[in-house]
Design an enzyme around this catalytic site. Structure first.
Site, PDB file in Angstrom:
ATOM      1  N   HIS A 141      -4.031  -8.472   1.691  1.00  0.00           N
ATOM      2  CA  HIS A 141      -3.510  -9.641   2.391  1.00  0.00           C
ATOM      3  C   HIS A 141      -3.281 -10.821   1.459  1.00  0.00           C
ATOM      4  O   HIS A 141      -2.712 -11.819   1.880  1.00  0.00           O
ATOM      5  CB  HIS A 141      -4.437 -10.019   3.550  1.00  0.00           C
ATOM      6  CG  HIS A 141      -4.182  -9.177   4.760  1.00  0.00           C
ATOM      7  ND1 HIS A 141      -4.471  -7.838   4.798  1.00  0.00           N
ATOM      8  CD2 HIS A 141      -3.617  -9.470   5.963  1.00  0.00           C
ATOM      9  CE1 HIS A 141      -4.125  -7.342   5.972  1.00  0.00           C
ATOM     10  NE2 HIS A 141      -3.604  -8.306   6.696  1.00  0.00           N
ATOM     11  N   SER A 144       2.008  -6.921   1.777  1.00  0.00           N
ATOM     12  CA  SER A 144       2.525  -5.599   1.460  1.00  0.00           C
ATOM     13  C   SER A 144       3.724  -5.698   0.538  1.00  0.00           C
ATOM     14  O   SER A 144       4.509  -6.645   0.614  1.00  0.00           O
ATOM     15  CB  SER A 144       2.958  -4.874   2.731  1.00  0.00           C
ATOM     16  OG  SER A 144       1.852  -4.309   3.368  1.00  0.00           O
ATOM     17  N   LYS A 176       5.497  -0.317  15.628  1.00  0.00           N
ATOM     18  CA  LYS A 176       5.860   0.820  14.770  1.00  0.00           C
ATOM     19  C   LYS A 176       4.632   1.687  14.452  1.00  0.00           C
ATOM     20  O   LYS A 176       4.726   2.908  14.453  1.00  0.00           O
ATOM     21  CB  LYS A 176       6.488   0.293  13.474  1.00  0.00           C
ATOM     22  CG  LYS A 176       7.112   1.384  12.650  1.00  0.00           C
ATOM     23  CD  LYS A 176       7.906   0.814  11.495  1.00  0.00           C
ATOM     24  CE  LYS A 176       8.492   1.937  10.667  1.00  0.00           C
ATOM     25  NZ  LYS A 176       9.272   1.437   9.526  1.00  0.00           N
ATOM     26  N   ASP A 177       3.493   1.027  14.195  1.00  0.00           N
ATOM     27  CA  ASP A 177       2.285   1.804  13.920  1.00  0.00           C
ATOM     28  C   ASP A 177       1.831   2.584  15.151  1.00  0.00           C
ATOM     29  O   ASP A 177       1.280   3.681  15.027  1.00  0.00           O
ATOM     30  CB  ASP A 177       1.154   0.890  13.430  1.00  0.00           C
ATOM     31  CG  ASP A 177       1.337   0.494  11.962  1.00  0.00           C
ATOM     32  OD1 ASP A 177       1.959   1.276  11.217  1.00  0.00           O
ATOM     33  OD2 ASP A 177       0.875  -0.590  11.569  1.00  0.00           O
ATOM     34  N   GLU A 219     -12.520  23.503  -0.266  1.00  0.00           N
ATOM     35  CA  GLU A 219     -11.510  23.216   0.738  1.00  0.00           C
ATOM     36  C   GLU A 219     -10.183  22.879   0.051  1.00  0.00           C
ATOM     37  O   GLU A 219     -10.166  22.455  -1.109  1.00  0.00           O
ATOM     38  CB  GLU A 219     -11.965  22.018   1.582  1.00  0.00           C
ATOM     39  CG  GLU A 219     -13.164  22.330   2.447  1.00  0.00           C
ATOM     40  CD  GLU A 219     -12.784  23.004   3.744  1.00  0.00           C
ATOM     41  OE1 GLU A 219     -12.632  24.240   3.731  1.00  0.00           O
ATOM     42  OE2 GLU A 219     -12.628  22.316   4.763  1.00  0.00           O
TER      43      GLU A 219
HETATM   44  C1  HEM Z   1      -9.883   5.224   3.880  1.00  0.00           C
HETATM   45  C2  HEM Z   1      -8.807   5.236   3.173  1.00  0.00           C
HETATM   46  C3  HEM Z   1      -7.754   4.133   3.142  1.00  0.00           C
HETATM   47  C4  HEM Z   1      -7.428   3.227   4.115  1.00  0.00           C
HETATM   48  C5  HEM Z   1      -8.043   3.093   5.507  1.00  0.00           C
HETATM   49  C6  HEM Z   1      -6.351   2.410   3.593  1.00  0.00           C
HETATM   50  C7  HEM Z   1      -5.731   1.381   4.274  1.00  0.00           C
HETATM   51  C8  HEM Z   1      -4.611   0.708   3.854  1.00  0.00           C
HETATM   52  C9  HEM Z   1      -3.789  -0.129   4.681  1.00  0.00           C
HETATM   53  C10 HEM Z   1      -4.044  -0.414   6.180  1.00  0.00           C
HETATM   54  C11 HEM Z   1      -2.750  -0.576   3.919  1.00  0.00           C
HETATM   55  C12 HEM Z   1      -1.551  -1.409   4.382  1.00  0.00           C
HETATM   56  C13 HEM Z   1      -0.512  -0.489   5.033  1.00  0.00           C
HETATM   57  C14 HEM Z   1       0.188   0.422   4.060  1.00  0.00           C
HETATM   58  O1  HEM Z   1       0.725  -0.070   3.046  1.00  0.00           O
HETATM   59  O2  HEM Z   1       0.226   1.655   4.299  1.00  0.00           O
HETATM   60  C15 HEM Z   1      -2.946  -0.074   2.576  1.00  0.00           C
HETATM   61  C16 HEM Z   1      -2.123  -0.372   1.476  1.00  0.00           C
HETATM   62  C17 HEM Z   1      -2.316   0.170   0.209  1.00  0.00           C
HETATM   63  N1  HEM Z   1      -3.213   1.179  -0.140  1.00  0.00           N
HETATM   64 FE1  HEM Z   1      -4.623   1.965   1.053  1.00  0.00          FE
HETATM   65  N2  HEM Z   1      -6.059   2.824   2.312  1.00  0.00           N
HETATM   66  C18 HEM Z   1      -6.891   3.862   1.998  1.00  0.00           C
HETATM   67  C19 HEM Z   1      -6.908   4.555   0.817  1.00  0.00           C
HETATM   68  C20 HEM Z   1      -6.129   4.270  -0.302  1.00  0.00           C
HETATM   69  C21 HEM Z   1      -6.148   5.019  -1.525  1.00  0.00           C
HETATM   70  C22 HEM Z   1      -7.007   6.258  -1.764  1.00  0.00           C
HETATM   71  C23 HEM Z   1      -5.245   4.397  -2.378  1.00  0.00           C
HETATM   72  C24 HEM Z   1      -4.882   4.751  -3.809  1.00  0.00           C
HETATM   73  C25 HEM Z   1      -5.529   5.528  -4.596  1.00  0.00           C
HETATM   74  C26 HEM Z   1      -4.669   3.287  -1.686  1.00  0.00           C
HETATM   75  C27 HEM Z   1      -3.727   2.403  -2.220  1.00  0.00           C
HETATM   76  C28 HEM Z   1      -3.054   1.439  -1.497  1.00  0.00           C
HETATM   77  C29 HEM Z   1      -2.054   0.520  -2.037  1.00  0.00           C
HETATM   78  C30 HEM Z   1      -1.595   0.442  -3.503  1.00  0.00           C
HETATM   79  C31 HEM Z   1      -1.596  -0.272  -0.968  1.00  0.00           C
HETATM   80  C32 HEM Z   1      -0.516  -1.363  -1.024  1.00  0.00           C
HETATM   81  C33 HEM Z   1       0.791  -0.711  -0.715  1.00  0.00           C
HETATM   82  C34 HEM Z   1       1.986  -1.631  -0.757  1.00  0.00           C
HETATM   83  O3  HEM Z   1       1.883  -2.765  -0.276  1.00  0.00           O
HETATM   84  O4  HEM Z   1       3.030  -1.175  -1.264  1.00  0.00           O
HETATM   85  N3  HEM Z   1      -5.227   3.236  -0.419  1.00  0.00           N
HETATM   86  N4  HEM Z   1      -4.101   0.722   2.574  1.00  0.00           N
END
Ligand code: HEM
Lengths: 426, 273
Positions: free
Chosen positions: A219, A223, A247-248, A291
């Site tokens: 935030h 994004s 959308k979500d 797995e």
């Molecule tokens: C429990 C697992 C995770 C949850 C609940 C989570 C949740 C989120 C949410 C809600 C967003 C904003 C929506 C979106 O861009 O899709 C986000 C963005 C992002 N997540 Fe995750 N995430 C998780 C795991 C990960 C992992 C494993 C990675 C990378 C190794 C990651 C990297 C990123 C990045 C780089 C963004 C920014 C994307 C952008 O703005 O282009 N996330 N995450």
């Protein structure tokens, strides 16, 4: 943070005003998931997967906590207690299948989330911290999933534990002591089962904590988007609510359709039949495989079959396996191209698809028996994997000529349409 | 500095692998992996076809006649060697037996019971709430508990059916190519078994080995099919309910998702994106 044009929370009901003064939780929600959070208007469906990952985490915690009420943490009764859940507990079969397939669904979702990041350069400044926290979440997820798989105490649970904890014995000097300390004995038994259960219960809440940090750091810059171009004006964004809540919501429906399809109609398709055989320390299964979501790393581990000089193959395999994920921590600094999105990076884009295929090949080899030709294929694929991150990415990012970027998100969205309208008029 | 170390470490891994793969390729070419008797046989004996009422997304255990026949085969043949410990007698009601029949079935079994006062293990007459008791087996090999067998083997019921009907003499061609694959004494050749030689003596040896109450002709294949169907039920008594619930859930989700899609379109209707 937010953009200057973000809507401001103005509670009208006296109770909400009172609440806002004492504990501005509604304000927090409004500013992070509500109309107070401006989000690029051009996000595609790949941006649904963060929210879906959050839903998966909730599903796992909810089903897991209830399963734990019926599960017996003891090497003598664990297997029977899972069968008790499947047969005698009301809707127990559904809980257990929801949890087991929920883990698979979680990994599918997170893999898509990560590969979205790879393609769109989401890991680049100013979003490095989001990425680092994401990789941390992924490592925690792997530990959690591994320990969860041990709990039913079937053949694969037992022998998987044997193999994975055995990796630590590859560490020089302290390895064997460390291995025994981890297991609480010489072989997986009650002590190991109990500590794995304890950690398996704990870690999802640690993950939840890191997810909160992940979203918090998201935030701050907000994004990114498929063009990778920064937000400039109000017309580049829409408020999260109602645009992205809607959308979500739709994305969630589609996800649940697939997930429930798996859960109700093929709940054992992704599991291994051997885990329906109670653990037996005297009988080694023909093929010990983890797995599916661990297969690529397992392939890298097993690719090392030759000692080099004084370094045992097993130690190299272990180090390479861990490095294959730890390397992601360095990604923001390995890829030095200032352009984020793969759409505008013609050379990078080709290597991206090769990497995707390479990881799929590694996965396929990791699930196959440790025989030729799989071993040789996994060796070649593992070489490519490391070269991609350490050589190809840095080199490509310094020699590539990116395509011209749109001036703004608004131009990227409306420009095409205007062009089409002009074309129709002519 | 960190970048250089990471880079060198990566190159080291890649180099070690390159060396390994070249070595592996060399030995693969000079001495290709020898074919094994198992692979030779498994390639020539694909598993047999089997269709059961529990198959597919609409599968149920409605064919209680077949399940009862399978239960009869289990009781009269398999239960001499195999236990069924995760199944309780009361569960048999799902096969269409009424309470009295279940009680009568349970009463035929002796169930071990631990007396906490004396420390003795006695055996009681079975009641509906008991599970099938352990089975003592004196022969060669370890007969596995059959409750979960169709989930614990690739192929499930198809495998069990093929295995039960698969006992036969070893093909002459096999012995010609792999003389060392001769079945050892005390084991039985079965092309569907992983290592080809199983310790289980052929359990279904003659047509009419059991006499079915519903008049079905008890061929060997029929008995094998019936007991396989029964073992699908023992492995997952809730399978029918799972499918039924699944359809209800999917229909609801489809409805909700369509509504969700319409809401999404409606919210975004005058925003280009
Ligand atoms: C429990 C697992 C995770 C949850 C609940 C989570 C949740 C989120 C949410 C809600 C967003 C904003 C929506 C979106 O861009 O899709 C986000 C963005 C992002 N997540 Fe995750 N995430 C998780 C795991 C990960 C992992 C494993 C990675 C990378 C190794 C990651 C990297 C990123 C990045 C780089 C963004 C920014 C994307 C952008 O703005 O282009 N996330 N995450």
């Amino acid at each position: 943070m937010s953009f200057p044009w973000a809507n401001v929370y103005k509670p009208s009901h006296p109770f909400m005003q009172w609440m806002d003064e004492k504990l501005p939780l509604p304000r927090l929600v409004y500013n992070s998931l509500g109309a107070g959070y401006p989000v690029p208007r051009n996000l595609n469906y790949f941006w649904n997967f963060g929210v879906l990952a959050g839903v998966c985490l909730m599903i796992q915690i909810l089903t897991g906590v209830i399963l734990a009420m019926h599960y017996s943490v003891n090497a003598d009764s664990a297997f029977a207690s899972t069968e008790h859940i499947m047969r005698d507990v009301n809707w127990g079969w559904m809980l257990r299948y929801a949890h087991a397939n929920g883990a698979s669904a979680f990994f599918v979702v997170v893999y898509i989330h990560i590969f979205r990041g790879f393609f769109y350069g989401s890991y680049k400044a100013p979003r490095e911290m989001i990425w680092l926290l994401g990789v941390t979440i992924f490592l925690l997820m792997m530990a959690t999933a591994f320990m969860g798989y041990v709990l039913p105490w079937g053949q694969m649970s037992f022998w998987g534990t044997q193999v994975i904890t055995g990796l630590f014995s590859a560490i020089p000097l302290v390895g064997d002591a460390l291995h025994q300390w981890l297991l609480g004995g010489f072989a997986p038994d009650n002590a190991a089962l109990n500590r794995f259960f304890s950690l398996h219960f704990l870690l999802p809440f640690v993950i939840l904590g890191v997810v909160i940090l992940h979203v918090w750091s998201l935030h701050i810059p907000g994004s990114s988007n498929p063009t990778g171009v920064d937000v400039k004006t109000e017309s580049d964004t829409v408020p999260f609510h109602p645009y992205y809540t809607a959308k979500d919501g739709f994305g969630l429906g589609v996800f649940l359709l697939f997930y429930c399809g798996l859960l109700f109609f093929a709940p054992n398709a992704l599991g291994h039949p051997d885990n329906y055989i109670p653990a037996n320390p005297l009988q080694t299964p023909a093929h010990i495989v983890p797995e599916w979501y661990f297969w690529p790393y397992y392939a890298i581990l097993r690719a090392f079959t030759q000692n080099i000089l004084f370094i045992p193959a097993k130690l190299m395999g272990v180090l390479a396996m861990f490095s294959s994920i730890l390397i992601w921590f360095f990604l923001p600094w390995l890829d030095r191209s200032p352009v984020r999105s793969g759409h505008f990076r013609p050379t990078f884009r080709k290597f991206y698809w090769v990497l995707l295929v390479d990881v799929a090949v590694l996965g396929w080899c990791g699930g196959a028996p440790a025989e030729e030709p799989y071993v040789m294929i996994s060796q070649v694929a593992a070489i490519y994997y490391f070269l991609h991150f350490l050589v190809i990415l840095p080199v490509v990012s310094s020699i590539e000529r990116p395509d011209p970027l749109p001036f703004s998100i608004t131009e990227a969205v409306l420009g095409k349409d205007d062009a089409a309208a002009l074309g129709a008029a002519a | 500095m960190v970048r250089i170390i990471a880079f060198l470490a990566g190159l080291f891994f890649a180099g070690a692998l390159l060396y390994t793969v070249l070595l592996g390729a060399y030995s693969f070419i000079t001495e290709p992996p020898a074919p094994t008797a198992e692979k030779w046989v498994h390639a020539r004996f694909p598993e047999k076809e089997l269709h059961l009422a529990s198959d597919g997304p609409f599968g149920t255990f409605d064919n209680t006649q077949q399940l009862q026949r399978g239960f009869q085969v289990y009781t009269e043949v398999c239960s001499n060697c195999h236990s069924l410990k995760y199944v309780a007698f009361r569960d048999l009601k799902a096969l269409g037996y009424n309470d009295d029949e279940v009680k009568a079935i349970a009463a035929k079994y002796k169930v071990p019971a631990f007396d906490p006062n004396t420390g003795e293990v006695k055996s009681n007459t079975g009641v509906a709430a008991d599970h099938f008791p352990p089975v003592v087996y004196g022969g060669q090999g370890n007969p596995p508990d059959l409750s979960l067998i169709t989930k614990a083997r690739h192929g499930g019921a198809i495998y069990v059916h093929s295995l039960l009907t698969g006992f036969q003499p070893q093909p002459a061609e096999l012995l010609k190519q792999f003389p060392e694959a001769t079945t050892p004494t005390g084991l039985y050749f079965n092309p569907y078994f992983a290592n080809l030689n199983i310790a289980m003596p052929p359990p279904l040896t003659a047509d009419g080995q059991v006499s079915y109450k519903d008049g079905t002709v008890a061929t060997k294949d029929q008995m094998a099919q019936d007991v396989s169907a029964f073992l699908v039920w023992t492995a997952e008594p809730k399978l029918g309910k799972r499918h039924q619930t699944g359809w209800a859930v999917e229909l609801f989700l489809l409805f909700a998702t369509v509504l969700g899609y319409m809401a999404y379109q409606n919210v975004w209707r005058d925003k280009k994106h």
